[in-house]
Design a protein around this motif. Structure first.
Motif, PDB file in Angstrom:
ATOM      1  N   MET A   1      35.219  -3.703  37.914  1.00 24.18           N
ATOM      2  CA  MET A   1      34.741  -2.787  37.010  1.00 24.18           C
ATOM      3  C   MET A   1      33.537  -3.245  36.442  1.00 24.18           C
ATOM      4  SD  MET A   1      35.019   0.228  35.435  1.00 24.18           S
ATOM      5  CE  MET A   1      34.145   0.975  34.210  1.00 24.18           C
ATOM      6  N   ASP A   2      33.241  -4.507  35.983  1.00 24.71           N
ATOM      7  CA  ASP A   2      31.985  -5.184  35.627  1.00 24.71           C
ATOM      8  C   ASP A   2      30.664  -4.935  36.645  1.00 24.71           C
ATOM      9  OD1 ASP A   2      33.413  -5.757  33.436  1.00 24.71           O
ATOM     10  OD2 ASP A   2      33.710  -7.995  34.016  1.00 24.71           O
ATOM     11  N   TYR A   3      31.095  -5.179  37.799  1.00 26.03           N
ATOM     12  CA  TYR A   3      30.213  -5.314  38.770  1.00 26.03           C
ATOM     13  C   TYR A   3      29.529  -3.580  39.122  1.00 26.03           C
ATOM     14  CZ  TYR A   3      28.034  -5.365  43.620  1.00 26.03           C
ATOM     15  OH  TYR A   3      27.294  -5.374  44.598  1.00 26.03           O
ATOM     16  N   ALA A   4      30.417  -2.815  39.052  1.00 29.34           N
ATOM     17  CA  ALA A   4      30.213  -1.457  39.193  1.00 29.34           C
ATOM     18  C   ALA A   4      29.381  -0.890  38.209  1.00 29.34           C
ATOM     19  CB  ALA A   4      31.659  -0.588  39.230  1.00 29.34           C
ATOM     20  N   LEU A   5      29.689  -1.342  36.827  1.00 31.55           N
ATOM     21  CA  LEU A   5      29.228  -1.012  35.617  1.00 31.55           C
ATOM     22  C   LEU A   5      27.677  -1.497  35.511  1.00 31.55           C
ATOM     23  CD1 LEU A   5      28.915   0.129  32.752  1.00 31.55           C
ATOM     24  CD2 LEU A   5      30.010  -1.818  31.913  1.00 31.55           C
ATOM     25  N   VAL A   6      27.337  -2.821  35.969  1.00 32.66           N
ATOM     26  CA  VAL A   6      26.050  -3.336  35.959  1.00 32.66           C
ATOM     27  C   VAL A   6      25.375  -2.838  36.976  1.00 32.66           C
ATOM     28  CG1 VAL A   6      25.111  -5.479  36.490  1.00 32.66           C
ATOM     29  CG2 VAL A   6      26.868  -5.721  34.878  1.00 32.66           C
ATOM     30  N   HIS A   7      25.530  -2.642  38.135  1.00 39.66           N
ATOM     31  CA  HIS A   7      24.853  -1.990  39.039  1.00 39.66           C
ATOM     32  C   HIS A   7      24.346  -0.655  38.830  1.00 39.66           C
ATOM     33  CE1 HIS A   7      24.121  -5.250  41.880  1.00 39.66           C
ATOM     34  NE2 HIS A   7      25.287  -5.790  41.671  1.00 39.66           N
ATOM     35  N   ALA A   8      25.522   0.210  38.204  1.00 39.36           N
ATOM     36  CA  ALA A   8      25.165   1.647  37.635  1.00 39.36           C
ATOM     37  C   ALA A   8      24.079   1.646  36.552  1.00 39.36           C
ATOM     38  CB  ALA A   8      26.338   2.413  37.274  1.00 39.36           C
ATOM     39  N   VAL A   9      24.152   0.716  35.688  1.00 37.73           N
ATOM     40  CA  VAL A   9      23.102   0.744  34.569  1.00 37.73           C
ATOM     41  C   VAL A   9      21.909   0.308  34.853  1.00 37.73           C
ATOM     42  CG1 VAL A   9      25.062   0.781  32.609  1.00 37.73           C
ATOM     43  CG2 VAL A   9      23.896  -1.171  33.592  1.00 37.73           C
ATOM     44  N   CYS A  10      21.745  -0.667  35.833  1.00 31.15           N
ATOM     45  CA  CYS A  10      20.465  -1.171  36.134  1.00 31.15           C
ATOM     46  C   CYS A  10      19.815  -0.215  37.189  1.00 31.15           C
ATOM     47  CB  CYS A  10      20.557  -2.348  36.852  1.00 31.15           C
ATOM     48  SG  CYS A  10      21.417  -3.910  35.659  1.00 31.15           S
ATOM     49  N   HIS A  11      20.392   0.814  37.857  1.00 33.54           N
ATOM     50  CA  HIS A  11      19.714   1.600  38.709  1.00 33.54           C
ATOM     51  C   HIS A  11      18.704   2.420  38.203  1.00 33.54           C
ATOM     52  CE1 HIS A  11      19.162   3.709  42.516  1.00 33.54           C
ATOM     53  NE2 HIS A  11      19.591   4.925  42.027  1.00 33.54           N
ATOM     54  N   GLY A  12      17.507   2.188  38.251  1.00 31.01           N
ATOM     55  CA  GLY A  12      16.498   3.252  37.702  1.00 31.01           C
ATOM     56  C   GLY A  12      16.282   3.106  36.092  1.00 31.01           C
ATOM     57  N   MET A  13      16.864   2.200  35.420  1.00 32.34           N
ATOM     58  CA  MET A  13      16.740   2.158  34.305  1.00 32.34           C
ATOM     59  C   MET A  13      15.815   1.030  33.586  1.00 32.34           C
ATOM     60  SD  MET A  13      19.227   3.949  32.978  1.00 32.34           S
ATOM     61  CE  MET A  13      19.686   3.502  31.282  1.00 32.34           C
ATOM     62  N   GLU A  38      27.961 -13.019  31.515  1.00 32.76           N
ATOM     63  CA  GLU A  38      27.276 -14.095  31.502  1.00 32.76           C
ATOM     64  C   GLU A  38      27.822 -15.250  32.492  1.00 32.76           C
ATOM     65  OE1 GLU A  38      26.792 -14.831  27.532  1.00 32.76           O
ATOM     66  OE2 GLU A  38      25.391 -13.245  27.007  1.00 32.76           O
ATOM     67  N   GLY A  39      29.281 -15.140  32.598  1.00 30.04           N
ATOM     68  CA  GLY A  39      30.154 -16.192  33.202  1.00 30.04           C
ATOM     69  C   GLY A  39      30.050 -15.860  34.692  1.00 30.04           C
ATOM     70  N   ASN A  40      29.391 -14.905  35.182  1.00 31.89           N
ATOM     71  CA  ASN A  40      29.412 -14.354  36.419  1.00 31.89           C
ATOM     72  C   ASN A  40      28.245 -14.491  37.107  1.00 31.89           C
ATOM     73  OD1 ASN A  40      29.614 -12.841  38.921  1.00 31.89           O
ATOM     74  ND2 ASN A  40      31.190 -11.507  38.306  1.00 31.89           N
ATOM     75  N   ARG A  41      28.126 -15.271  38.216  1.00 29.19           N
ATOM     76  CA  ARG A  41      26.595 -15.571  38.858  1.00 29.19           C
ATOM     77  C   ARG A  41      26.014 -14.354  39.831  1.00 29.19           C
ATOM     78  NH1 ARG A  41      27.361 -18.889  43.940  1.00 29.19           N
ATOM     79  NH2 ARG A  41      29.569 -18.440  44.574  1.00 29.19           N
ATOM     80  N   PHE A  42      27.180 -13.663  40.022  1.00 31.35           N
ATOM     81  CA  PHE A  42      26.736 -12.559  40.934  1.00 31.35           C
ATOM     82  C   PHE A  42      25.916 -11.084  40.245  1.00 31.35           C
ATOM     83  CE2 PHE A  42      29.998 -14.715  43.234  1.00 31.35           C
ATOM     84  CZ  PHE A  42      29.324 -15.109  44.306  1.00 31.35           C
TER      85      PHE A  42
END
Length: 148
Positions: A1-13, A38-42
């Motif tokens: 879920m974190d991965y999907a959220l981060v990539h969704a909010v960073c797309h075009g923002m 912060e604890g995830n390097r990806f």
């Protein structure tokens, strides 16, 4: 879920924007979100990007009273009048086609439901442009400023 959220909010923002994220269990999910990211390097977020957690208006009533005040779209500044229940509204169109998929094999059923959702997404994309043009025209006629 974190991965999907981060990539969704960073797309075009932009770097200095605020994102409102609706999730049925945001009261629990958002508690340690920043620490997990912060604890995830990806995955990473721009430092100035703020994620405001919210719970859809239908689901927030099933939570504790503290959740209603903190996560209801009614009390989040700038959100407007939204229900935050987009996934549930998609089920209505699936209810129309799902009976016809009962006799299908699993791969065919998956293909049929994927086709229905892709069509739904395409129609939203086409209507988004129509809506945006209408709003811009309306605001220019009535001298309103938009924050699109």
């Amino acid at each position: 879920m974190d991965y999907a959220l981060v990539h969704a909010v960073c797309h075009g923002m932009g770097q200095e924007q605020r994102v409102v994220n609706f999730y049925d269990i945001n009261c629990q999910y958002s508690k340690n979100l920043q620490r997990r990211i912060e604890g995830n390097r990806f995955i990473s977020l721009p430092p100035s990007l703020r994620i405001q957690p919210g719970i859809g208006i239908w689901h927030v009533h099933g939570h504790q009273s503290e959740c209603f005040v903190r996560y209801s779209p009614n009390f989040i500044p700038g959100v407007g009048n939204v229900d935050g229940e987009i996934m549930e509204t998609l089920w209505a169109s699936l209810n129309i086609v799902s009976p016809s998929t009962q006799g299908m094999a699993a791969p065919h059923r998956q293909e049929m439901l994927d086709f229905q959702m892709n069509d739904s997404n395409f129609l939203k994309m086409v209507r988004m442009r129509e809506w945006s043009s209408s709003v811009q025209y309306w605001s220019s006629v009535h001298n309103f400023q938009l924050c699109l």
